[in-house]
Scaffold this motif. Structure first.
Motif, short mmCIF file in Angstrom:
data_model
loop_
_atom_site.label_atom_id
_atom_site.label_comp_id
_atom_site.label_asym_id
_atom_site.label_seq_id
_atom_site.Cartn_x
_atom_site.Cartn_y
_atom_site.Cartn_z
N GLU A 156 -2.24 21.29 -8.90
CA GLU A 156 -1.05 22.08 -9.27
C GLU A 156 -1.18 22.65 -10.68
O GLU A 156 -0.84 23.81 -10.93
N GLU A 157 -1.65 21.82 -11.58
CA GLU A 157 -1.83 22.25 -12.97
C GLU A 157 -2.82 23.43 -13.06
O GLU A 157 -2.57 24.41 -13.76
N LEU A 158 -3.92 23.32 -12.33
CA LEU A 158 -4.91 24.39 -12.32
C LEU A 158 -4.34 25.68 -11.71
O LEU A 158 -4.59 26.77 -12.22
N CYS A 159 -3.57 25.55 -10.65
CA CYS A 159 -2.96 26.73 -10.02
C CYS A 159 -2.02 27.43 -11.00
O CYS A 159 -2.06 28.66 -11.12
N ARG A 160 -1.19 26.67 -11.68
CA ARG A 160 -0.29 27.28 -12.68
C ARG A 160 -1.09 27.97 -13.78
O ARG A 160 -0.75 29.08 -14.20
N TYR A 161 -2.14 27.32 -14.24
CA TYR A 161 -2.98 27.90 -15.29
C TYR A 161 -3.56 29.24 -14.84
O TYR A 161 -3.51 30.23 -15.57
N ILE A 162 -4.12 29.28 -13.64
CA ILE A 162 -4.75 30.50 -13.14
C ILE A 162 -3.71 31.60 -12.95
O ILE A 162 -3.96 32.76 -13.29
N VAL A 163 -2.54 31.26 -12.44
CA VAL A 163 -1.48 32.26 -12.27
C VAL A 163 -1.09 32.84 -13.62
O VAL A 163 -1.01 34.06 -13.80
N ASN A 164 -0.88 31.98 -14.62
CA ASN A 164 -0.45 32.43 -15.94
C ASN A 164 -1.56 33.12 -16.73
O ASN A 164 -1.33 34.15 -17.38
N LYS A 165 -2.75 32.59 -16.68
CA LYS A 165 -3.85 33.11 -17.49
C LYS A 165 -4.44 34.39 -16.90
O LYS A 165 -4.78 35.32 -17.64
N CYS A 166 -4.55 34.45 -15.57
CA CYS A 166 -5.26 35.56 -14.94
C CYS A 166 -4.33 36.54 -14.23
O CYS A 166 -4.79 37.58 -13.75
N GLY A 167 -3.06 36.19 -14.12
CA GLY A 167 -2.10 37.10 -13.51
C GLY A 167 -2.32 37.32 -12.02
O GLY A 167 -2.10 38.42 -11.52
N VAL A 168 -2.76 36.31 -11.32
CA VAL A 168 -2.94 36.43 -9.87
C VAL A 168 -1.75 35.79 -9.16
O VAL A 168 -0.96 35.06 -9.76
N LYS A 169 -1.62 36.08 -7.89
CA LYS A 169 -0.55 35.49 -7.08
C LYS A 169 -0.84 34.02 -6.87
O LYS A 169 -1.99 33.58 -6.93
N SER A 170 0.19 33.26 -6.57
CA SER A 170 0.00 31.82 -6.40
C SER A 170 -0.91 31.52 -5.20
O SER A 170 -1.68 30.56 -5.23
N SER A 171 -0.82 32.34 -4.15
CA SER A 171 -1.70 32.10 -3.00
C SER A 171 -3.16 32.33 -3.37
O SER A 171 -4.05 31.61 -2.92
N GLU A 172 -3.41 33.35 -4.21
CA GLU A 172 -4.78 33.58 -4.69
C GLU A 172 -5.22 32.44 -5.59
O GLU A 172 -6.38 32.02 -5.55
N ALA A 173 -4.32 31.96 -6.42
CA ALA A 173 -4.65 30.85 -7.31
C ALA A 173 -5.04 29.61 -6.50
O ALA A 173 -6.00 28.91 -6.85
N GLU A 174 -4.34 29.38 -5.40
CA GLU A 174 -4.68 28.24 -4.53
C GLU A 174 -6.11 28.39 -4.02
O GLU A 174 -6.88 27.43 -4.02
N ASP A 175 -6.46 29.60 -3.58
CA ASP A 175 -7.82 29.84 -3.07
C ASP A 175 -8.86 29.66 -4.17
O ASP A 175 -9.93 29.09 -3.94
N ILE A 176 -8.55 30.13 -5.35
CA ILE A 176 -9.48 30.03 -6.48
C ILE A 176 -9.71 28.56 -6.83
O ILE A 176 -10.85 28.12 -6.99
N VAL A 177 -8.63 27.81 -6.94
CA VAL A 177 -8.74 26.39 -7.28
C VAL A 177 -9.49 25.64 -6.18
O VAL A 177 -10.33 24.78 -6.46
N HIS A 178 -9.21 25.99 -4.95
CA HIS A 178 -9.91 25.36 -3.84
C HIS A 178 -11.42 25.63 -3.94
O HIS A 178 -12.24 24.73 -3.73
N SER A 179 -11.77 26.87 -4.28
CA SER A 179 -13.20 27.22 -4.44
C SER A 179 -13.83 26.43 -5.59
O SER A 179 -14.99 26.00 -5.48
N ALA A 180 -13.08 26.27 -6.67
CA ALA A 180 -13.60 25.49 -7.80
C ALA A 180 -13.85 24.04 -7.38
O ALA A 180 -14.89 23.46 -7.73
N PHE A 181 -12.94 23.48 -6.61
CA PHE A 181 -13.13 22.11 -6.14
C PHE A 181 -14.31 22.04 -5.16
O PHE A 181 -15.05 21.05 -5.16
N ALA A 182 -14.48 23.07 -4.37
CA ALA A 182 -15.62 23.08 -3.44
C ALA A 182 -16.93 23.08 -4.23
O ALA A 182 -17.89 22.39 -3.85
N ARG A 183 -16.97 23.82 -5.33
CA ARG A 183 -18.18 23.80 -6.17
C ARG A 183 -18.38 22.43 -6.80
O ARG A 183 -19.50 21.94 -6.91
N PHE A 184 -17.28 21.83 -7.22
CA PHE A 184 -17.33 20.50 -7.83
C PHE A 184 -17.89 19.48 -6.83
O PHE A 184 -18.80 18.73 -7.14
N VAL A 185 -17.37 19.50 -5.62
CA VAL A 185 -17.80 18.56 -4.58
C VAL A 185 -19.24 18.86 -4.17
O VAL A 185 -20.01 17.95 -3.89
#
Length: 172
Positions: free
Chosen positions: A19-48
């Motif tokens: 949730e914290e990462l999604c808020r950060y991406i929405v605020n920092k990059c100006g994307v929609k929350s649904s896009e932020a969810e996808d972005i954060v999910h991709s970041a976690f996929a890279r992490f895993v």
């Protein structure tokens, strides 16, 4: 560390920071929350997908940086896509403008010439040409429908096209 412990570790990090990462991406990059969810999910996929996610000293910082980089890449991709789309739209507008009133009048005149040529040819020839060009039938399909050989159908259509071409040439 066992696979179960690794999965628990990653799941805990995901639940703790998503949730914290999604808020950060929405605020920092100006994307929609649904896009932020996808972005954060991709970041976690890279992490895993890393060889050893457990060796990352600060997973939160890694996920922030990765999420931000993915968001920037996505924005760049969207900008390129938007520029391309705009260039296509601009090009289409130029083409439409090129088809001005003069071209429209010329097109109507040519259509009239073709129409007169069609109605001036023998009925069988006109019928076969229309079946070919307007109905999209092959020579073999036309031959079966009208009971002629494919060679005869081909000859009639060739003559019909030649008649249309002559009529256009005579008016030029």
């Amino acid at each position: 560390m066992s696979t179960d412990n690794k999965e628990d570790y990653v799941r805990d990090i995901y639940l703790q920071h998503r949730e914290e990462l999604c808020r950060y991406i929405v605020n920092k990059c100006g994307v929609k929350s649904s896009e932020a969810e996808d972005i954060v999910h991709s970041a976690f996929a890279r992490f895993v997908g890393m060889e050893s996610p457990l060796s990352v000293e600060n997973p939160r910082a890694f996920l922030y940086t990765t999420s931000y980089n993915i968001a920037i890449d996505l924005k760049r991709h969207n900008q390129v896509q938007n520029r391309y789309t705009q260039s296509v739209v601009d090009n289409d507008a130029e083409i439409i403008e090129a088809v001005g009133p003069e071209r429209e009048v010329e097109g109507k005149q040519r259509l009239g010439i073709i129409s007169r040529a069609l109605w001036g040819m023998p009925q069988k020839r006109r019928q076969l040409l229309m079946m070919s060009r307007f109905d999209g039938l092959s020579y073999a399909e036309i031959a079966r429908q009208v009971g002629l050989s494919e060679t005869v159908v081909r000859k009639h259509i060739s003559n019909a096209l030649a008649d249309c071409h002559k009529a256009l040439q005579a008016q030029s």
